[in-house]
Design a protein around this motif. Structure first.
Motif, short mmCIF file in Angstrom:
data_model
loop_
_atom_site.label_atom_id
_atom_site.label_comp_id
_atom_site.label_asym_id
_atom_site.label_seq_id
_atom_site.Cartn_x
_atom_site.Cartn_y
_atom_site.Cartn_z
N SER A 19 0.86 -1.05 0.29
CA SER A 19 -0.10 0.24 -0.23
C SER A 19 0.99 1.03 0.14
O SER A 19 0.90 1.90 -0.52
CB SER A 19 -1.09 -0.29 1.42
N LEU A 49 2.29 1.75 -3.52
CA LEU A 49 1.68 2.53 -4.27
C LEU A 49 1.45 3.70 -4.25
O LEU A 49 1.56 4.37 -5.56
CB LEU A 49 0.60 1.66 -4.40
N ALA A 50 1.43 3.93 -3.05
CA ALA A 50 1.39 5.57 -2.65
C ALA A 50 2.34 6.16 -3.00
O ALA A 50 1.92 7.27 -3.78
CB ALA A 50 0.61 5.71 -0.79
N GLY A 103 5.00 5.46 -4.63
CA GLY A 103 4.89 4.88 -6.49
C GLY A 103 4.68 6.43 -6.82
O GLY A 103 5.40 6.32 -8.49
N SER A 104 3.46 6.46 -6.96
CA SER A 104 2.55 7.29 -7.71
C SER A 104 3.33 7.91 -8.16
O SER A 104 3.14 8.96 -9.20
CB SER A 104 0.81 8.10 -6.89
N ARG A 121 -7.10 5.73 1.53
CA ARG A 121 -7.55 4.34 1.03
C ARG A 121 -8.30 3.96 0.40
O ARG A 121 -9.23 4.46 1.74
CB ARG A 121 -6.48 3.58 1.63
N SER A 172 -3.31 6.26 -6.27
CA SER A 172 -2.47 5.18 -6.99
C SER A 172 -3.43 4.64 -8.39
O SER A 172 -2.96 4.63 -9.28
CB SER A 172 -2.10 4.11 -6.22
N ILE A 186 -2.20 5.15 -12.09
CA ILE A 186 -2.51 3.70 -13.15
C ILE A 186 -3.47 4.42 -13.89
O ILE A 186 -2.52 4.20 -15.36
CB ILE A 186 -2.39 3.10 -12.57
N TRP A 197 6.10 2.47 -14.07
CA TRP A 197 5.33 1.90 -12.62
C TRP A 197 6.23 0.67 -12.12
O TRP A 197 6.24 0.84 -10.98
CB TRP A 197 4.08 1.88 -13.02
N LEU A 224 8.04 1.44 -8.10
CA LEU A 224 7.41 0.27 -7.08
C LEU A 224 9.43 -0.02 -6.59
O LEU A 224 9.63 -0.20 -5.15
CB LEU A 224 7.23 -0.48 -8.11
#
Lengths: 321, 312
Positions: free
Chosen positions: A45, A48-49, A51-52, A164, A172, A176, A275, A279
């Motif tokens: 989680s 993803l946050a 990584g955005s 979330r 995210s 995406i 992406w 990550l």
């Protein structure tokens, strides 16, 4: 040994994005083993946050790098700082002002992109120096404008940036989806094809009737708008704009492009690798934290991994020479 | 106007910018026109000039070094710790770091890698080493180093003499000697140099080793001036050094560089800060003013370039 390297390179060239994802998974597995299998959900989680944000700036930077050797946007961090501050001050913490604030920030980003390209095209300054000098000016503007600015983001925007759903960050999902759209733009739209053609051979593209200037102009503006969007979301994510919040995104934006398998010489890119690399970068930091690696060693390892990735990937010989 | 030699014009821009800047500083703050004033202003410019020269070597072979700031920081940290406490270990570390630079040059050449990405990665490595050596600001410069850097020359401040020597030595080495011509040619037309029987690998390694050496000198001078170090001490040198070479008349490709111009460019960039503080422009605008100045000088340059094209 050599044949294994050649095999590795042929895989890289057919699916350059694969290694970023494989690397991310390997690192994730090591982290889980070190953690005795606990906390997997939280790590994913968080990856993803965070990584955005890497992905947002990375996509913009990728379009610029695709447009050919020497093209790069170094004004990303300053842009993030200024756009974040502009958005927060116009929104003033009120939900009703979100569209206006967002528009202002993106407009601010677009203006920075226009200035960048004007320096490159009219004054014929090499992109790296042009975006560097404009970033100095933008940085100053951000410092003067954002001084003492302590405005919290509007609740709705903060919810989008930090909220979330079933453990998956809302942000995210949006990024995406945006990456999906940009992949279509890159591979299917006329603009994307023109861009890649320019990156592979600018003269040939120009002779084929592509309006090179216009496409490059659009690309620099696009990258600046993505950086501005990242600035707004980052400010919303961290509870307000700060001057140095863009700092790490200069290196990160370039690193995710390279690790993601985009050719630094331009002309060959892919969005999904961005992406994967985003990550990978975040999980790498998490893994080293879990293993108790100190700051200094962590930086050394990060650097060596970037060098190792580019060494193994090699460059696409023969494309431009 | 039409009779002006474009080449001369090109060489004159860096010198003229520095002269204009100095005149402005002298007019606004006449007290700077003294041994003490110049020494004070130029002391911190000297390490930037050396870092700029390191960058110039890399630019000559069509590469770009995004790690020089981190490298100079690491050297500063080595100098303020090992070189002071256990000199032999310090010297070994400095030699090893120059060897590492040479090895990078070999790696970049053999695998045909983009220098921007490799040096970007290495900037993390250098910075990480610096943090390991000096987790918090501190350390102490060796006494002999401080003594050399703070040596008071009669009549002319050391910084001016050292800058002049730096510019002239590299000018004669790179622009006037036979070896220098080959080194520059490896950036201008690599194929031709390779066909003429030179090893491009050796040439590139030489340039990277030279860059490493000048990076080490920059770090040593920096620590000698500040007497202590921290891991982030020279990070801004990366951008300053690129800007300095370009301001001094260098180009990104084609082995077209000017060592004397690069020294002038580095001094100009370092002095802009002084001018702005004399003008009582708040520090927030200083970095922006540096950016604007870069743009103005580059705009002038592109005018000169167009002039050159028309002359041909």
């Amino acid at each position: 040994m050599t044949s294994r390297l050649a095999k590795f390179q042929s895989i890289w060239q057919s699916a350059p994005y694969a290694f970023a994802f494989i690397g991310a998974m390997v690192i994730f597995a090591i982290t889980l083993i070190a953690n005795q299998g606990s906390g997997a959900g939280q790590i994913v989680s968080a990856a993803l946050a965070f990584g955005s944000f890497y992905a947002l700036v990375g996509i913009g930077q990728m379009f610029v790098i695709t447009s050919g050797p020497g093209n790069i946007d170094l004004s990303v961090p300053a842009n993030i700082a200024l756009s974040g501050a502009v958005a927060m001050s116009i929104m003033g913490g009120s939900d009703a002002m979100i569209p206006l604030g967002l528009l202002a920030a993106l407009g601010c980003g677009a203006a920075i992109g226009c200035v960048n390209y004007a320096l490159i095209s009219v004054l014929r300054i090499p992109p790296i120096i042009a975006t560097l000098s404009s970033s100095f000016v933008v940085q100053s503007l951000a410092i003067v404008y954002g001084r003492g600015l302590r405005i919290t983001p509007p609740p709705f925007l903060a919810e989008i940036a930090t909220g979330r759903v079933a453990g998956i960050p809302i942000l995210s999902v949006l990024v995406i989806a945006l990456a999906g759209v940009m992949a279509l733009v890159l591979h299917r739209s006329i603009y994307g094809r023109f861009l890649k053609a320019i990156g592979q051979n600018m003269n040939a593209a120009s002779l084929a009737g592509i309006r090179v200037g216009l496409v490059r102009f659009g690309t620099y503006v696009l990258c600046a708008i993505f950086a501005a969007l990242c600035g707004v979301l980052l400010a919303a994510f961290s509870g307000g704009a700060s001057l140095n919040m863009g700092e790490e995104y200069l290196l990160a934006s370039i690193a995710v492009v390279v690790i993601g398998g985009t050719s630094v010489a331009g002309g060959f890119s892919n969005v999904s690798g961005i992406w994967g690399a985003a990550l990978f970068l975040y999980l790498l930091v998490t893994m080293m934290n879990t293993l108790g690696v100190g700051t200094g060693l962590r930086q050394i390892l990060t650097g060596l991994i970037i060098v190792a990735v580019i060494t193994l990937a090699g460059s696409r010989r023969g494309v431009r020479e | 106007m039409a009779r002006l030699d474009p080449k001369l014009l090109r060489a004159a821009v860096p010198a003229l910018s520095l002269a204009l800047l100095l005149v402005a500083i002298f007019i606004i703050q006449p007290r700077t026109m003294s041994y003490f004033g110049l020494n004070l202003m130029l002391n911190l410019a000297l390490p930037i000039a050396f870092a700029t020269m390191a960058q110039l070597f890399i630019l000559t072979v069509n590469d770009l070094d995004l790690s020089i700031g981190g490298f100079v920081s690491m050297v500063a940290c080595i100098a303020a710790t090992w070189l002071n406490e256990t000199p032999l270990l310090g010297i070994a570390a400095l030699i090893a770091s120059i060897a590492a630079y040479a090895a990078l040059g070999a790696l970049i050449h053999l695998r045909n890698l983009p220098s921007i990405v490799v040096t970007l990665g290495m900037s993390f490595v250098w910075l990480g080493c610096a943090v390991l050596l000096l987790p918090s600001p501190g350390g102490a410069a060796p006494d002999w180093l401080t003594a050399i850097v703070k040596f008071k020359m009669p009549f002319v401040p050391l910084a001016i003499v050292a800058s002049a020597v730096l510019g002239l030595v590299v000018h004669f080495g790179l622009m006037r000697s036979a070896g220098g011509v080959v080194l520059r040619a490896s950036g201008g037309n690599p194929q031709a140099v390779a066909k003429a029987g030179w090893s491009l690998l050796k040439l590139k390694v030489t340039m990277y080793a030279l860059a490493g050496t000048f990076g080490v000198l920059s770090g040593l001078i920096l620590v000698g001036t500040t007497t202590s170090a921290d891991a982030n001490i020279a990070l801004r040198y990366t951008l300053l050094s690129i800007a300095g070479v370009i301001l001094g008349g260098g180009e990104f490709t084609g082995g077209r560089v000017s060592p004397i111009g690069a020294v002038l460019g580095a001094l100009t960039l370092a002095l802009v800060g002084s001018l702005l503080s004399f003008l009582r422009i708040s520090p927030e605008w200083q970095i922006g003013a540096q950016g604007l100045m870069l743009i103005v000088v580059l705009a002038l340059r592109s005018l000169v370039n167009r002039f050159e094209e028309r002359a041909q």
